[in-house]
Write a protein that holds these residues in place. Structure first.
Motif: not given
Length: 156
Positions: A50-55, A40-45, A130-138, A143-147
């Protein structure tokens, strides 16, 4: 925590994309290791983990974007031949034109520890249970779908 200015910049970017592109397409990767830990990654902005990714850039495939984004955001080199498409989602939280492609990647190498930069504050692996606090709802939902072996939802 994202500042008001950072949130406004992100909204401004989405407005530019709305005018310059018919739809926006993003990619995310559930990069899961042999111990069932996910990167998981945490952005500065923006807030949250979140899961890593982008446009996906013009002329770029979703899979190529995934490879590039995992390298840039987490110093992870995924094996594109082993990445599995999980789902294609409508992301109404970003705009009425945004879509996200989600891949599951279990074959990869961590090139080096990810150092903070202007975009990424932190990247780390966490147990799926055991995902960290602040993990987004999406992120939790995907991850629940995948697991759970569940089919993907329609909305991010």
């Amino acid at each position: 925590m994202a500042t008001r200015a950072q949130r406004l910049m992100l909204r401004g970017a989405h407005l530019v994309w709305r005018v310059s592109r018919g739809i926006t397409l993003g990619v995310r990767g559930a990069v899961i290791d042999a111990d069932d830990r996910v990167c998981l990654i945490r952005h500065t902005y923006t807030d949250g983990w979140h899961l890593p990714g982008g446009g996906v850039e013009p002329g770029e495939t979703a899979l190529a974007a995934l490879v590039r984004e995992c390298r840039e955001e987490a110093e992870i080199e995924i094996d594109p031949g082993a990445a599995r498409l999980h789902g294609f989602y409508f992301n109404t939280s970003a705009s009425r034109r945004d879509h996200v492609v989600l891949y599951v990647a279990r074959a990869f190498a961590v090139r080096a520890p990810k150092l903070p930069d202007r975009e990424i504050a932190e990247a780390a692996f966490f147990p799926l249970a055991a995902l960290p606090p602040g993990t987004t709802r999406a992120t939790h939902a995907r991850l629940a779908e995948i697991a759970g072996g569940l089919p993907p939802a329609t909305h991010w």
